[in-house]
Scaffold this motif. Structure first.
Motif, short mmCIF file in Angstrom:
data_model
loop_
_atom_site.label_atom_id
_atom_site.label_comp_id
_atom_site.label_asym_id
_atom_site.label_seq_id
_atom_site.Cartn_x
_atom_site.Cartn_y
_atom_site.Cartn_z
N GLY A 1 0.83 -1.20 0.00
CA GLY A 1 0.00 0.00 0.00
C GLY A 1 0.86 1.25 0.00
N GLY A 2 0.28 2.37 -0.40
CA GLY A 2 0.96 3.67 -0.35
C GLY A 2 2.38 3.60 -0.87
N ALA A 3 2.53 3.16 -2.13
CA ALA A 3 3.89 2.82 -2.59
C ALA A 3 4.32 3.60 -3.83
CB ALA A 3 3.97 1.32 -2.83
N GLY A 18 -1.12 6.94 3.56
CA GLY A 18 -0.71 8.25 4.07
C GLY A 18 -1.09 8.42 5.53
N GLY A 19 -0.32 9.22 6.24
CA GLY A 19 -0.61 9.44 7.66
C GLY A 19 -1.77 10.41 7.85
N PRO A 20 -2.43 10.36 9.00
CA PRO A 20 -3.53 11.29 9.28
C PRO A 20 -2.99 12.69 9.56
CG PRO A 20 -3.03 10.00 11.23
CD PRO A 20 -2.12 9.49 10.14
N ILE A 63 2.96 -0.98 8.42
CA ILE A 63 3.78 0.16 8.84
C ILE A 63 2.92 1.03 9.76
CG2 ILE A 63 5.02 2.22 8.09
CD1 ILE A 63 5.66 0.80 5.46
N THR A 64 3.36 1.19 11.00
CA THR A 64 2.61 2.06 11.93
C THR A 64 3.48 3.28 12.25
OG1 THR A 64 3.31 0.81 13.90
CG2 THR A 64 1.23 0.16 12.83
N SER A 65 3.91 3.41 13.49
CA SER A 65 4.69 4.59 13.87
C SER A 65 5.26 4.39 15.27
CB SER A 65 3.79 5.82 13.89
OG SER A 65 4.47 6.91 14.47
#
Ligand SMILES: NC(=O)c1ccc[n+]([C@@H]2O[C@H](COP(=O)([O-])OP(=O)(O)OC[C@H]3O[C@@H](n4cnc5c(N)ncnc54)[C@H](OP(=O)(O)O)[C@@H]3O)[C@@H](O)[C@H]2O)c1
Length: 261
Positions: free
Chosen positions: A13-15, A91-93, A139-141
């Motif tokens: 995802g998101g790549a 994408g991040g929030p 992938i989190t954070s």
């Protein structure tokens, strides 16, 4: 080391850029066929052009923050699959503190972080189970381990997704499927540039001193490199990593300060 994943199919995802692209490139280097997802056909085309000429890269244009977009991604992936390696990333929030966001923004963050991961896992796990092999990496954070004051949406929903995936790891452990998360810290991608811009705006300082202060807080004195996260994810996707599951693995250059981080 032979990672043993040649010819496996990996959906990332998101790549079209940033961490997702680095992960897709690392998996491709190990001989995987990769499907790369983003909202933009043009950005996907540019991303695909960064792979070696003989790479097997399938672009999937879909917005992973909407129900329709996820359905479109799943349909395209099914036509291409079967997916052995699922890398959840998007994408991040938006940044913001405890009371900064309205209900709609909270709901949207829930959709794009939690609902997205739940739907992807729900869709691909049955096939992985039937084939008795699968890898799910999300992938989190680093905010999962140390919440950041200005990233309330990331703190809350990534913690939720981590709990969901921890339980999933146990559920699918008998089926040859592993489920892990990786926790980035400060990789200088478009997302991180955005967070730096926010700080510049909020503090009224110039960009240069903001960068210097940021670098001074990074124990290695540098930003982490996307390819470093790519290598970690490729290892977690590998055959030799079969015993690692249910783990939340920081890749943040020592930024976390907790004893057991
Ligand atoms: N960079 C860091 O140090 C860091 C630290 C902690 C957490 N993270 C998190 O890790 C994730 C990836 O970060 P990054 O730094 O690689 O971000 P990035 O450079 O902004 O890249 C995000 C990627 O996701 C795609 N994307 C964004 N929204 C999407 C959507 N709704 N549907 C499909 N694709 C979408 C973008 O492509 P299009 O624009 O073409 O759709 C792009 O390819 C983010 O969630 C971020 O918050 C990053």
């Amino acid at each position: 080391m032979n990672l043993g994943i040649r010819n496996r199919k990996a959906l990332v995802g998101g790549a079209s850029a940033g961490l997702g692209l680095a992960v897709a490139r690392a998996l491709e280097q190990e001989g995987c066929e990769v499907a790369i997802v983003s909202r933009s056909a043009e950005r996907l085309r540019k991303a695909a052009a960064t792979f070696p000429p003989d790479a097997r890269v399938m672009p999937i244009e879909a917005d992973l923050s909407t129900s329709e977009g996820i359905a479109a991604c799943l349909a395209a992936a099914d036509a291409w699959g079967p997916v052995d390696i699922l890398v959840n990333n998007t994408g991040g929030p938006p940044a913001g503190r405890t009371f900064d966001h309205d209900d709609a923004t909270w709901q949207q963050a829930c959709e794009s972080i939690l609902t997205y991961v739940r739907r992807m896992c729900g869709h691909f796990v049955p096939g992985m189970r039937a084939r008795r092999w699968g890898r799910i990496i999300t992938i989190t954070s680093l905010t999962v381990k140390e919440p950041a004051a200005n990233l309330v949406l990331s703190n809350v929903f990534r913690a939720g997704v981590t709990a969901y995936l921890k339980i999933l790891a146990r559920d699918v452990a008998p089926d040859g499927i592993t489920v892990n998360t990786v926790l980035p810290g400060a990789y200088l991608t478009a997302r991180y540039e955005q967070l730096i811009d926010n700080t510049v705006r909020q503090t009224g300082k110039n960009r240069e001193p903001v960068m210097q202060e940021l670098l001074a807080r990074l124990p290695q004195g540098r930003f982490q490199k996307p390819e470093e996260l790519g290598a970690l994810v490729a290892f977690l996707a590998s055959e030799p990593a079969a015993a690692i599951t249910g783990a939340a693995i920081p890749a943040e250059g020592g930024m976390l300060q907790g004893l057991l981080s």
